[in-house]
Motif scaffolding. Sequence first.
Motif, PDB file in Angstrom:
ATOM      1  N   GLN A   1      44.979 -10.479  75.409  1.00  0.00           N
ATOM      2  CA  GLN A   1      44.388  -9.379  74.651  1.00  0.00           C
ATOM      3  C   GLN A   1      45.498  -8.475  74.123  1.00  0.00           C
ATOM      4  OE1 GLN A   1      41.591  -7.340  77.154  1.00  0.00           O
ATOM      5  NE2 GLN A   1      39.962  -8.736  76.607  1.00  0.00           N
TER       6      GLN A   1
ATOM      7  N   CYS B   1      42.703  -5.306  70.561  1.00  0.00           N
ATOM      8  CA  CYS B   1      41.520  -6.145  70.778  1.00  0.00           C
ATOM      9  C   CYS B   1      40.307  -5.243  71.012  1.00  0.00           C
ATOM     10  CB  CYS B   1      41.711  -7.080  71.971  1.00  0.00           C
ATOM     11  SG  CYS B   1      42.610  -8.572  71.560  1.00  0.00           S
TER      12      CYS B   1
ATOM     13  N   THR C   1      44.324 -13.627  70.697  1.00  0.00           N
ATOM     14  CA  THR C   1      43.131 -14.195  71.318  1.00  0.00           C
ATOM     15  C   THR C   1      43.241 -15.710  71.410  1.00  0.00           C
ATOM     16  OG1 THR C   1      41.836 -12.377  70.401  1.00  0.00           O
ATOM     17  CG2 THR C   1      40.615 -14.252  71.221  1.00  0.00           C
TER      18      THR C   1
END
Length: 131
Positions: free
Chosen positions: A49, A53, A44
């Motif tokens: 991602q 995530c 992040t």
Amino acid sequence: MFPNAMTKKQILLLLADLGILALALLIPHISQFMLSSGPPCVFTLLGVQCPSCGATRCVRYFFTGQFSAAFSMNPFIFCLILYAILWLILVNVSCFTGWKPAGKISRFMVRPGVVITLAVAFALFGILRNF
């Protein structure tokens, strides 16, 4: 030994089921702690991602009954949770009823080829969600 007495395997499985149930009841509290005080994800921070995530929020929403929110957080983790629940049900059915197809299916679900396929799918999901 009594004909209806539980076997050692059944007792161990029942204890494992109780442990999993206790963990499922604690997950919303554990995930809230992780979300409030955990360090940020390295991916992040890089603006990417990773495959997991949203996994913590997904698990939290799933175990609090908010299934659509859980699916929107991370569809892959949502499906893995369902997969694990199905596997656990089949193991219990096989152990406690002796129904052979349930045992065969549950053993197939954890074969190395299936696990490797799920791992590759997890990696591909992480790559594709960034496009």
